[in-house]
Design a protein around this motif. Structure first.
Motif, PDB file in Angstrom:
ATOM      1  N   PRO A 285       1.027  -1.397   0.144  1.00  0.00           N
ATOM      2  CA  PRO A 285       0.072   0.018  -0.124  1.00  0.00           C
ATOM      3  C   PRO A 285       0.990   1.127   0.157  1.00  0.00           C
ATOM      4  N   ASN A 286       0.270   2.297  -0.820  1.00  0.00           N
ATOM      5  CA  ASN A 286       1.316   3.630  -1.051  1.00  0.00           C
ATOM      6  C   ASN A 286       0.280   4.618  -0.473  1.00  0.00           C
ATOM      7  N   PHE A 287      -1.061   4.531  -0.355  1.00  0.00           N
ATOM      8  CA  PHE A 287      -1.974   5.570   0.033  1.00  0.00           C
ATOM      9  C   PHE A 287      -2.631   4.972   1.103  1.00  0.00           C
ATOM     10  N   VAL A 288      -3.588   5.934   1.732  1.00  0.00           N
ATOM     11  CA  VAL A 288      -4.551   5.787   2.836  1.00  0.00           C
ATOM     12  C   VAL A 288      -5.667   6.651   2.672  1.00  0.00           C
ATOM     13  N   ILE A 289      -6.620   6.059   2.304  1.00  0.00           N
ATOM     14  CA  ILE A 289      -8.053   6.513   1.914  1.00  0.00           C
ATOM     15  C   ILE A 289      -8.914   6.743   3.066  1.00  0.00           C
TER      16      ILE A 289
ATOM     17  N   HIS B  49     -12.876  -0.332  -1.594  1.00  0.00           N
ATOM     18  CA  HIS B  49     -13.448   0.766  -0.789  1.00  0.00           C
ATOM     19  C   HIS B  49     -13.459   2.131  -1.605  1.00  0.00           C
ATOM     20  N   ALA B  50     -12.560   2.239  -2.558  1.00  0.00           N
ATOM     21  CA  ALA B  50     -12.173   3.304  -3.539  1.00  0.00           C
ATOM     22  C   ALA B  50     -13.418   3.634  -4.506  1.00  0.00           C
TER      23      ALA B  50
ATOM     24  N   LEU C 115      -7.298   3.291  -7.390  1.00  0.00           N
ATOM     25  CA  LEU C 115      -6.731   3.496  -5.978  1.00  0.00           C
ATOM     26  C   LEU C 115      -7.110   2.124  -5.032  1.00  0.00           C
ATOM     27  N   ASN C 116      -7.974   1.380  -5.460  1.00  0.00           N
ATOM     28  CA  ASN C 116      -8.081   0.182  -4.762  1.00  0.00           C
ATOM     29  C   ASN C 116      -6.788  -0.791  -4.474  1.00  0.00           C
TER      30      ASN C 116
ATOM     31  N   THR D  25       1.915  12.984   2.072  1.00  0.00           N
ATOM     32  CA  THR D  25       1.053  13.674   0.905  1.00  0.00           C
ATOM     33  C   THR D  25      -0.098  12.645   0.547  1.00  0.00           C
ATOM     34  N   ASN D  26       0.071  11.473   0.781  1.00  0.00           N
ATOM     35  CA  ASN D  26      -0.896  10.296   0.446  1.00  0.00           C
ATOM     36  C   ASN D  26      -1.770   9.807   1.171  1.00  0.00           C
ATOM     37  N   PHE D  27      -2.046  10.775   2.203  1.00  0.00           N
ATOM     38  CA  PHE D  27      -3.037  10.557   3.191  1.00  0.00           C
ATOM     39  C   PHE D  27      -4.312  11.445   2.856  1.00  0.00           C
ATOM     40  N   ILE D  28      -5.401  10.784   2.085  1.00  0.00           N
ATOM     41  CA  ILE D  28      -6.433  11.642   1.350  1.00  0.00           C
ATOM     42  C   ILE D  28      -8.036  11.102   1.996  1.00  0.00           C
ATOM     43  N   GLY D  29      -8.722  11.921   1.424  1.00  0.00           N
ATOM     44  CA  GLY D  29     -10.186  11.416   1.761  1.00  0.00           C
ATOM     45  C   GLY D  29     -10.651  10.716   0.577  1.00  0.00           C
ATOM     46  N   HIS D  30     -11.921  10.021   0.690  1.00  0.00           N
ATOM     47  CA  HIS D  30     -12.635   9.635  -0.303  1.00  0.00           C
ATOM     48  C   HIS D  30     -13.241  10.542  -1.211  1.00  0.00           C
ATOM     49  N   ALA D  31     -13.728  11.899  -0.939  1.00  0.00           N
ATOM     50  CA  ALA D  31     -14.270  12.883  -1.886  1.00  0.00           C
ATOM     51  C   ALA D  31     -12.947  13.560  -2.705  1.00  0.00           C
TER      52      ALA D  31
END
Length: 292
Positions: free
Chosen positions: A90-94, A141-142, A153-154, A194-200
């Motif tokens: 994993p490289n992002f957290v949504i 989830h994405a 993104l998934n 920078t890769n901690f972001i939201g679903h929106a």
């Protein structure tokens, strides 16, 4: 006989899995697979045989992993095993809010076959963290989404759902548990801040979670995500292109109206209209210069 083996282990102890009444719980045991099993009947055939005699079937994580490992073996080719490989990293957290009414309801939703939705973690209002899928596996989830040049993104992210109906504040216990989990994930997988972001952020035409009540500034202060320097909002140059700035930050600007609203819901909060004011442009310019 040539052999193939793999081990997939879930990092969450069994006693961390919440079980609702009459709810099938995905097992989190260590799954060991040996290639000798390749010659056995596929799991799908076994399930069909059980269903033929009306035996209730619960497809567990172990069943699904076994089936995937079987399908990954090409019986028409010779097998000789390499020692160089990785599983999904994993490289992002949504971050999401559940838009439901309880932790139990969300867990139940993620275990019903017809919902086709899941997440790696769900965090309750009381701070209870429930892991529902191994970090190395791909959850659903994405959905249809895009961030920068990433369109799946998934496949590259961990999904975290916060028990919240979308209209209520996020309790301190819940945010504290989230920050602790984010710290673990960031350190373990070396995820860029920078890769901690939201679903929106990644699906602005479809989603608005987490809500405007989510404390993005607090997360950024802890190293998860970005925030603007409120003490240094410089005037915007005449040649500043706000569309390019939104795109460079990561937003999909193919629907500019949706991208602007998503940006304002996250960083402006008090005004979530579809037009960028002079103040909004200063915030955007500050973020652009500060991080990108």
């Amino acid at each position: 006989m040539l052999s193939f083996s793999a081990v997939i282990a879930c990092s969450t102890p069994k006693n961390r899995v919440l079980q609702a009444n009459h709810t099938p719980v995905i097992r989190t045991d260590t799954v060991k697979i040996n290639a000798d099993a390749v010659d056995l009947p596929p799991v799908t055939e076994a399930l069909e045989a059980q269903q033929a005699v009306d035996i209730p079937v619960v497809v567990t994580t172990e069943d699904q992993v076994r089936e995937m490992m079987r399908q990954g073996i090409n019986k028409g080719a010779d097998w000789t095993e390499t020692i160089h490989y990785d599983v999904r990293k994993p490289n992002f957290v949504i971050i999401h809010h559940t838009a439901q009414h309880s932790l139990n309801q969300t867990i139940r939703t993620f275990q019903l076959p017809h919902t086709k939705v899941s997440s790696h973690y769900v965090i309750g209002k009381d701070g209870r963290v429930v892991q529902m899928l191994n970090d190395y596996l791909r959850s659903w989830h994405a959905g249809r989404s895009k961030w920068g040049n990433v369109t799946d993104l998934n496949s590259v992210s961990i999904g975290i759902e916060l028990d919240n109906n979308g209209k209520e504040p996020f309790p301190e216990a819940q945010i504290g548990a989230l920050l602790s989990l984010l710290d673990t994930l960031k350190t373990k997988y070396q995820i860029p801040f920078t890769n901690f972001i939201g679903h929106a952020d990644i699906a602005p035409t479809r989603k608005d979670d987490p809500s405007v009540l989510f404390p993005w500034k607090r997360l950024a202060e802890r190293g998860f995500g970005v925030w603007y320097d409120e003490s240094n909002l410089l005037p915007v140059p005449d040649n500043f292109n706000h569309v390019d700035a939104l795109r460079i930050i990561g937003y999909d600007v193919s629907n500019l109206r949706a991208a602007i609203i998503a940006f304002k819901r996250k960083f402006i909060v008090v005004d979530t209209g579809e037009t960028l004011t002079e103040f909004d442009k200063r915030v955007l310019y500050n973020l652009y210069r500060r991080y990108f």
